[in-house]
Design an enzyme around this catalytic site. Structure first.
Site, PDB file in Angstrom:
ATOM      1  N   GLY A 106       0.830  -1.209   0.000  1.00 16.45           N
ATOM      2  CA  GLY A 106       0.000   0.000   0.000  1.00 16.45           C
ATOM      3  C   GLY A 106       0.850   1.238   0.000  1.00 16.45           C
ATOM      4  O   GLY A 106       1.021   1.889   1.023  1.00 16.45           O
ATOM      5  N   GLY A 141       0.793   9.956  -1.000  1.00 15.77           N
ATOM      6  CA  GLY A 141      -0.215  10.573  -0.135  1.00 15.77           C
ATOM      7  C   GLY A 141      -0.738   9.646   0.939  1.00 15.77           C
ATOM      8  O   GLY A 141      -1.530  10.053   1.781  1.00 15.77           O
ATOM      9  N   TYR A 186     -15.297  -2.838   8.705  1.00 17.58           N
ATOM     10  CA  TYR A 186     -13.947  -2.287   8.912  1.00 17.58           C
ATOM     11  C   TYR A 186     -13.404  -2.753  10.261  1.00 17.58           C
ATOM     12  O   TYR A 186     -12.264  -3.218  10.361  1.00 17.58           O
ATOM     13  CB  TYR A 186     -14.013  -0.757   8.858  1.00 17.58           C
ATOM     14  CG  TYR A 186     -12.680  -0.074   9.095  1.00 17.58           C
ATOM     15  CD1 TYR A 186     -11.652  -0.189   8.164  1.00 17.58           C
ATOM     16  CD2 TYR A 186     -12.456   0.694  10.239  1.00 17.58           C
ATOM     17  CE1 TYR A 186     -10.430   0.443   8.367  1.00 17.58           C
ATOM     18  CE2 TYR A 186     -11.245   1.333  10.446  1.00 17.58           C
ATOM     19  CZ  TYR A 186     -10.232   1.204   9.512  1.00 17.58           C
ATOM     20  OH  TYR A 186      -9.023   1.830   9.725  1.00 17.58           O
TER      21      TYR A 186
END
Length: 324
Positions: A30, A34, A189
């Site tokens: 990942g 940014g 999540y």
């Protein structure tokens, strides 16, 4: 060694740990510009790791981060790895590639993730947050374990979790949310983040004897590109869950934000700090550059029985057993 806090910057921790960073081979998942993974890679590049492997499903984005690293530390080599955590077939292909590397991997940072996304199933039929945040990393890590846990090379695996784990344990009875009928983006999540923590518990239990260290961490709440969508709407639904579950009292609803550097400080600490190597801390949860006391962690995210249940469930999902 300085004492660290919520405000500590990644640059300060990296400077303190420069000897631990030098000459290490580090693989980060990942790494889109940014995001936390890219920022972590850039911060440590200054201190001379021998190789930074940038794993991403979007090779163009990984290349952009590699160019940024080249601008900061031109002498540090980078290598790109295509890794799509949503696809078990592609994860297997990426792992095969890693096994051909000459180098061992000193530190694996499982940083990639999605947050509170709308319901969708991967091609393997798995709810996308569970697939990306947990199942893909579980499979990838186990398939490349020969590069991480071998004599004379005690590796370290850092699983990036979140205090979002407070929202939900692993729903063993319905981890796929009845194919979306029972879906809530924040509970999904929370489940995936609890799974990240339990995965570290299992790795420490199963491979600690071989010298492998694994911890999970909460970087803090940071405004990155992770929240794709209307953040104010997402925040409202998150605050509602935090209130219902008793983490916010009525009228309270503020989450304290961190800067990118303050968030990545915990990545650097978890990846390189010598205090993590004690058996007492192996499998632990790290926040604000410190290992959190066990009694302050939700029981469902640290329980060895839950960890073993999750290990077996995930083996079933990927169709392969990993016995150590």
């Amino acid at each position: 060694m300085s004492s660290y806090s919520f405000q500590t910057s990644a640059e300060q921790v990296a400077q303190d740990l420069h000897n631990a960073i030098a000459n290490k081979t580090v693989l980060v998942t990942g790494v889109s510009p940014g995001g936390l993974g890219a920022e972590f890679a850039k911060v440590i590049a200054v201190y001379g790791p021998s190789l930074i492997i940038l794993a991403s499903r979007d090779i163009l984005k990984a290349r952009q981060t590699a160019l940024e690293i080249a601008g900061i530390a031109p002498e540090v080599p980078t290598r790109l790895l295509e890794l799509d955590l949503r696809s078990q077939a592609q994860v297997r292909s990426a792992a095969k590639e890693v096994l051909t590397y000459e180098e061992n991997i000193d530190v694996l940072v499982n940083n990639a993730g999605v947050m509170a996304s709308p319901f969708s199933l991967t091609d393997d039929g798995i709810e996308s947050q569970f697939a990306t945040n947990h199942v893909g990393h579980f499979l990838f890590t186990n398939l490349i374990i020969a590069k991480l846990a071998n004599p004379g090379n005690p590796g370290r695996v850092v699983n990036v979790s979140s205090n979002g784990h407070c929202l939900s344990p692993v729903r063993f009875h319905d981890w796929n949310f009845d194919e979306g009928k029972n879906y809530d983006p924040w509970l999904a999540y929370g489940q995936s983040k609890s799974a990240n923590m339990l995965f570290s518990v299992s790795l420490a239990q199963k491979l600690g004897g071989r010298g492998l260290i694994s911890v999970s961490l909460h970087p803090g709440t940071i405004n990155t590109n992770l929240a794709r969508g209307d953040w104010s709407e997402m925040y409202e639904s998150l605050a509602k869950w935090f209130t219902v579950l008793g983490y916010f009292r009525s009228g309270q609803g503020e989450i304290t934000w961190k800067s990118m550097s303050q968030g990545v400080a915990t990545h650097v600490f978890a990846a390189f700090h010598p205090s993590i190597t004690t058996s007492h801390n192996n499998g632990g949860f790290v926040q604000d550059c410190a290992v959190v006391k066990l009694e302050e962690v939700r029981s469902w995210a640290r329980d060895p029985i839950e960890a073993e249940r999750l290990w077996k469930l995930t083996e079933e999902i990927v169709g392969e057993t990993f016995e150590y």
